[in-house]
Design an enzyme around this catalytic site. Structure first.
Site, PDB file in Angstrom:
ATOM      1  N   ASP A  21       0.808  -1.227   0.000  1.00 14.89           N
ATOM      2  CA  ASP A  21       0.000   0.000   0.000  1.00 14.89           C
ATOM      3  C   ASP A  21       0.846   1.285   0.000  1.00 14.89           C
ATOM      4  OD1 ASP A  21      -2.191  -1.783   0.390  1.00 14.89           O
ATOM      5  OD2 ASP A  21      -1.949  -1.664   2.563  1.00 14.89           O
ATOM      6  N   GLU A 228     -11.342  -0.457  -3.849  1.00 14.75           N
ATOM      7  CA  GLU A 228     -10.613   0.121  -2.712  1.00 14.75           C
ATOM      8  C   GLU A 228      -9.406   0.904  -3.240  1.00 14.75           C
ATOM      9  OE1 GLU A 228      -9.310  -3.274  -0.390  1.00 14.75           O
ATOM     10  OE2 GLU A 228      -7.824  -3.845  -1.884  1.00 14.75           O
TER      11      GLU A 228
HETATM   12  O1  FUB Z   1      -3.222  -3.663   3.325  1.00 11.88           O
HETATM   13  C1  FUB Z   1      -4.521  -3.957   3.800  1.00 11.88           C
HETATM   14  C2  FUB Z   1      -5.525  -3.682   2.744  1.00 11.88           C
HETATM   15  O2  FUB Z   1      -5.248  -4.489   1.600  1.00 11.88           O
HETATM   16  C3  FUB Z   1      -5.511  -2.275   2.210  1.00 11.88           C
HETATM   17  O3  FUB Z   1      -6.112  -1.352   3.059  1.00 11.88           O
HETATM   18  C4  FUB Z   1      -6.174  -2.487   0.917  1.00 11.88           C
HETATM   19  O4  FUB Z   1      -6.082  -1.413   0.034  1.00 11.88           O
HETATM   20  C5  FUB Z   1      -5.463  -3.727   0.423  1.00 11.88           C
HETATM   21  O5  FUB Z   1      -4.216  -3.419  -0.148  1.00 11.88           O
END
Ligand code: FUB
Length: 329
Positions: A21, A228
């Site tokens: 991320d 997301e």
């Molecule tokens: O790293 C945890 C979660 O997985 C993140 O918040 C999402 O975007 C995905 O990458």
């Protein structure tokens, strides 16, 4: 501090810890990267993301792309955040008011994802968290744009384990499901930030992502719908909203004239990588643009043991983005 090897495109930036991320920014003439720090454990994965058990953040930096990556060590730990109980997921940083801000999601003591903010005088931290989560915040993956007029916007939201579906009424409904496949998909949320960057100014609003004919992208259109990892950057006066499609594993983008949307879907930035998730940021460094992203190549495919990478990102003359192959050559 931990000096690593020289960075190479499409290769892990660091290998001594698992990272994911990446939110990249240029501060004080250096490239700073704010990743999640994946814990090295062997528990099973599920669709709720319980395997992503992160407990702290490390800040990485490099003077330029020809100098070693520095790990500045622990910048913030779960134990120091009074309102948070677990899962320090994808963060972002911002600079304003001579202060560096780290925005991050975590589950509160009721197991509900909220967004928090922490401050530092240095881009490398350590960061001091506010005692409470940001009022009115929910879900995951905050990304902050400080616009040219100094107004700041926070974008956030993620489906499934990120709980975005559960907030469609404005309150948390534990068993709520997403829209039917023929209905408009849920978009990311956006809120104005207060001048001190510590709270929302007003209620967040849902961003609309539409196709070239102006019709909303539908929930069943999993190749294009928002899942997301929102990121907004500006190029030639336009706002670019990029995001992950989650279960179809792509990074895609949409363009608009207003930071609050609507945004018109344009296409793919990155094709699927090794591992379930990818998550990215886009940053200008001098006269070039770069994509920072992650895959699970360092652990040979374990979803929750990821590594951050970068690639140069190029635009076509019409402002569209050239699709990147994560495994060239
Ligand atoms: O790293 C945890 C979660 O997985 C993140 O918040 C999402 O975007 C995905 O990458």
């Amino acid at each position: 501090m931990n000096q690593q090897q020289l960075p190479k495109p499409h290769q892990p930036l660091v290998t001594h810890i698992f990272t994911a991320d990446p939110s990249a920014h240029v501060y004080e003439g250096k490239i700073y990267i704010y990743p999640s720090h994946d814990l090295d454990h062997d528990e099973p994965s599920n669709d709720n993301g319980d395997q992503y058990k992160m407990e702290d953040y490390h800040v990485l930096s490099m003077n330029n792309f020809d100098s070693p990556v520095v790990d500045h060590g622990e910048a913030l730990h779960l134990r120091d955040i009074p309102w948070a109980s677990k899962q320090l997921w994808a963060p972002d940083a911002a600079y304003k008011n001579n202060t560096y801000y780290l925005f991050f999601p975590a589950r509160d003591h009721d197991d509900i994802f909220r967004l928090g903010v922490a401050t530092s005088e240095s881009p490398a931290g350590p960061f001091t968290p506010q005692p409470n989560y940001m009022e009115g915040s929910f879900s995951i993956d905050p990304a902050v744009l400080v616009d040219d007029d100094n107004q700041s916007y926070i974008y956030f939201g993620g489906l499934w384990g990120g709980q975005l579906e559960k907030w469609q009424t404005g309150s948390f409904v534990p068993d709520a499901e997403g829209p039917a496949p023929d209905q408009p998909a849920l978009g990311p949320q956006v809120a104005l930030l207060s001048d001190d960057m510590l709270s929302f100014q007003g209620k967040p609003a849902e961003i609309s992502i539409v196709d070239e004919d102006g019709n909303p992208i539908l929930a069943g259109d999993e190749e294009r719908r928002y899942f997301e990892g929102p990121w907004v950057h500006k190029y030639n006066g336009y706002y670019y909203l990029s995001y992950s499609t989650g279960n179809t594993h792509k990074l895609v983008y949409a363009i608009g004239k207003n930071p609050m949307g609507p945004f018109t879907f344009k296409g793919e930035i990155l094709s699927p990588v090794i591992g379930w998730t990818t998550h990215h940021s886009i940053v200008q460094v001098e006269d070039k643009w770069y994509l920072f992203y992650h895959d699970s190549s360092l652990s040979e495919g374990v979803n929750h043991k990821r590594c951050v990478k970068y690639s140069e990102l190029k635009y076509n003359e019409d402002g569209t983005i050239q699709k990147i192959n994560p495994y060239p050559g």
